[in-house]
Design a protein around this motif. Structure first.
Motif, PDB file in Angstrom:
ATOM      1  N   LEU A 144     -71.369  81.968 -51.406  1.00  0.00           N
ATOM      2  CA  LEU A 144     -71.257  81.329 -50.087  1.00  0.00           C
ATOM      3  C   LEU A 144     -70.169  81.984 -49.247  1.00  0.00           C
ATOM      4  O   LEU A 144     -70.354  82.246 -48.054  1.00  0.00           O
ATOM      5  CB  LEU A 144     -70.978  79.840 -50.254  1.00  0.00           C
ATOM      6  N   LEU A 145     -69.028  82.272 -49.868  1.00  0.00           N
ATOM      7  CA  LEU A 145     -67.941  82.914 -49.141  1.00  0.00           C
ATOM      8  C   LEU A 145     -68.311  84.336 -48.727  1.00  0.00           C
ATOM      9  O   LEU A 145     -67.956  84.789 -47.639  1.00  0.00           O
ATOM     10  CB  LEU A 145     -66.676  82.927 -50.008  1.00  0.00           C
ATOM     11  N   ALA A 146     -69.040  85.059 -49.589  1.00  0.00           N
ATOM     12  CA  ALA A 146     -69.467  86.416 -49.258  1.00  0.00           C
ATOM     13  C   ALA A 146     -70.413  86.405 -48.068  1.00  0.00           C
ATOM     14  O   ALA A 146     -70.329  87.268 -47.179  1.00  0.00           O
ATOM     15  CB  ALA A 146     -70.131  87.071 -50.469  1.00  0.00           C
ATOM     16  N   GLN A 147     -71.324  85.427 -48.028  1.00  0.00           N
ATOM     17  CA  GLN A 147     -72.231  85.321 -46.883  1.00  0.00           C
ATOM     18  C   GLN A 147     -71.463  85.002 -45.606  1.00  0.00           C
ATOM     19  O   GLN A 147     -71.720  85.580 -44.552  1.00  0.00           O
ATOM     20  CB  GLN A 147     -73.265  84.226 -47.148  1.00  0.00           C
ATOM     21  N   ARG A 148     -70.496  84.095 -45.712  1.00  0.00           N
ATOM     22  CA  ARG A 148     -69.723  83.700 -44.529  1.00  0.00           C
ATOM     23  C   ARG A 148     -68.899  84.862 -43.981  1.00  0.00           C
ATOM     24  O   ARG A 148     -68.793  85.050 -42.769  1.00  0.00           O
ATOM     25  CB  ARG A 148     -68.793  82.542 -44.879  1.00  0.00           C
ATOM     26  N   ASP A 149     -68.324  85.657 -44.894  1.00  0.00           N
ATOM     27  CA  ASP A 149     -67.403  86.718 -44.475  1.00  0.00           C
ATOM     28  C   ASP A 149     -68.063  88.085 -44.404  1.00  0.00           C
ATOM     29  O   ASP A 149     -67.392  89.079 -44.115  1.00  0.00           O
ATOM     30  CB  ASP A 149     -66.222  86.779 -45.442  1.00  0.00           C
ATOM     31  N   GLY A 150     -69.383  88.144 -44.669  1.00  0.00           N
ATOM     32  CA  GLY A 150     -70.074  89.428 -44.613  1.00  0.00           C
ATOM     33  C   GLY A 150     -69.730  90.360 -45.760  1.00  0.00           C
ATOM     34  O   GLY A 150     -69.806  91.590 -45.614  1.00  0.00           O
ATOM     35  N   GLY A 151     -69.356  89.819 -46.905  1.00  0.00           N
ATOM     36  CA  GLY A 151     -68.977  90.652 -48.043  1.00  0.00           C
ATOM     37  C   GLY A 151     -70.146  90.971 -48.957  1.00  0.00           C
ATOM     38  O   GLY A 151     -71.261  90.477 -48.785  1.00  0.00           O
ATOM     39  N   ASP A 152     -69.890  91.841 -49.934  1.00  0.00           N
ATOM     40  CA  ASP A 152     -70.877  92.221 -50.933  1.00  0.00           C
ATOM     41  C   ASP A 152     -70.612  91.462 -52.229  1.00  0.00           C
ATOM     42  O   ASP A 152     -69.496  91.047 -52.505  1.00  0.00           O
ATOM     43  CB  ASP A 152     -70.808  93.722 -51.221  1.00  0.00           C
ATOM     44  N   LEU A 153     -71.658  91.304 -53.025  1.00  0.00           N
ATOM     45  CA  LEU A 153     -71.502  90.647 -54.320  1.00  0.00           C
ATOM     46  C   LEU A 153     -72.550  91.199 -55.272  1.00  0.00           C
ATOM     47  O   LEU A 153     -73.736  91.266 -54.937  1.00  0.00           O
ATOM     48  CB  LEU A 153     -71.670  89.130 -54.188  1.00  0.00           C
ATOM     49  N   THR A 154     -72.099  91.609 -56.449  1.00  0.00           N
ATOM     50  CA  THR A 154     -72.992  92.116 -57.490  1.00  0.00           C
ATOM     51  C   THR A 154     -72.766  91.329 -58.769  1.00  0.00           C
ATOM     52  O   THR A 154     -71.618  91.073 -59.145  1.00  0.00           O
ATOM     53  CB  THR A 154     -72.724  93.613 -57.762  1.00  0.00           C
ATOM     54  N   VAL A 155     -73.860  90.934 -59.425  1.00  0.00           N
ATOM     55  CA  VAL A 155     -73.776  90.256 -60.717  1.00  0.00           C
ATOM     56  C   VAL A 155     -74.352  91.187 -61.772  1.00  0.00           C
ATOM     57  O   VAL A 155     -75.475  91.681 -61.641  1.00  0.00           O
ATOM     58  CB  VAL A 155     -74.555  88.924 -60.714  1.00  0.00           C
ATOM     59  N   GLN A 156     -73.566  91.443 -62.812  1.00  0.00           N
ATOM     60  CA  GLN A 156     -73.990  92.291 -63.925  1.00  0.00           C
ATOM     61  C   GLN A 156     -74.084  91.444 -65.181  1.00  0.00           C
ATOM     62  O   GLN A 156     -73.300  90.495 -65.345  1.00  0.00           O
ATOM     63  CB  GLN A 156     -72.970  93.422 -64.136  1.00  0.00           C
ATOM     64  N   ALA A 157     -75.024  91.756 -66.050  1.00  0.00           N
ATOM     65  CA  ALA A 157     -75.212  90.944 -67.258  1.00  0.00           C
ATOM     66  C   ALA A 157     -75.493  91.820 -68.466  1.00  0.00           C
ATOM     67  O   ALA A 157     -76.138  92.868 -68.359  1.00  0.00           O
ATOM     68  CB  ALA A 157     -76.362  89.950 -67.055  1.00  0.00           C
ATOM     69  N   TRP A 158     -74.980  91.372 -69.613  1.00  0.00           N
ATOM     70  CA  TRP A 158     -75.217  92.012 -70.896  1.00  0.00           C
ATOM     71  C   TRP A 158     -75.602  90.928 -71.907  1.00  0.00           C
ATOM     72  O   TRP A 158     -75.167  89.792 -71.782  1.00  0.00           O
ATOM     73  CB  TRP A 158     -73.953  92.686 -71.420  1.00  0.00           C
TER      74      TRP A 158
END
Length: 237
Positions: A144-158
């Motif tokens: 939500l904060l990334a959308q509000r501030d125009g940021g990027d977000l990546t989720v990695q999983a193992w």
């Protein structure tokens, strides 16, 4: 007693005046700068190198205290940073602490706690990797904060054996930067030592130095909610 220097970042002149009045009553504390917006806040901290920054979450001209916090930590500022907010504290507290805040206080209810934190100068210890439910809550807030501030977000999983997963999670936690989230839990239906999931959420596409992720999801291409991003990343595991 060594003097504690402070920069106060608050867009409301009325609230800034009220906080200043309280700060001036504290022996051994000196306010060396005041700022209503992001640009002046960063410039003042760079110029004065205060021991502590008191940082409003919402700043003038649509500015974000969270972005100021992240930028300060990226620039190597190691002093105390305490975030102030009139918004619902629980919705943003975890995200601010993850980004490097030493404290998060409601301006209306917790000002005494802020003054105690300044006097004590306590710094929280690094958190252990989160369980699934906590990771999902924090991931949703971060999205939500990334959308509000125009940021990027990546989720990695193992997904791997428990011993390997524990080692990877600890490595990720040790190398985590401001805003990174690290979680570890047993996958649904897993048996024995197999099927432990490690999930890592970062503000960009930075990968683990130990092993490439087996599944990746990115905002906004793969979803907007934390749960959607995690589900997409786990599809590749």
């Amino acid at each position: 007693m060594q003097e504690l220097t402070v920069v106060l970042v608050e867009d409301s002149m009325t609230i800034r005046r009220q906080i200043l009045q309280r700060l001036r009553r504290m022996q051994g504390l000196r306010v060396v700068g005041e700022a209503p917006d992001e640009a002046l806040a960063l410039a003042l901290v760079a110029a004065t190198r205060p021991d502590a920054v008191l940082l409003d979450l919402s700043l003038a001209d649509g500015g974000s205290g969270l972005q100021v916090l992240k930028q300060l930590r990226r620039q190597g500022y190691a002093g105390q940073v305490h975030v102030l907010s009139h918004q619902t504290p629980e919705a943003y507290r975890a995200a601010c602490v993850a980004a490097g805040a030493d404290g998060f206080f409601d301006k209306a209810e917790e000002l005494d706690g802020l003054l105690q934190a300044l006097a004590g100068g306590t710094v929280p210890q690094p958190a252990a990797p989160m369980g699934r439910e906590e990771f999902l809550v924090r991931l949703d807030q971060t999205a939500l904060l990334a959308q509000r501030d125009g940021g990027d977000l990546t989720v990695q999983a193992w997904r791997m054996a428990e011993a390997e997963a524990s080692a990877l999670a600890l490595d990720l936690q040790a190398a985590a930067e401001a805003g990174d989230l690290v979680g570890m839990w047993r996958a649904e239906g897993a048996v024995g030592a197999e099927g432990v999931v490690v999930a890592h959420a970062v503000p960009d596409e930075t990968a683990s130095a130990n092993a490439p992720p087996q599944g990746v999801a990115r905002l906004p291409q793969d979803g907007f909610s934390g749960e959607a991003l995690l589900a997409r990343a786990l599809l590749g595991v």
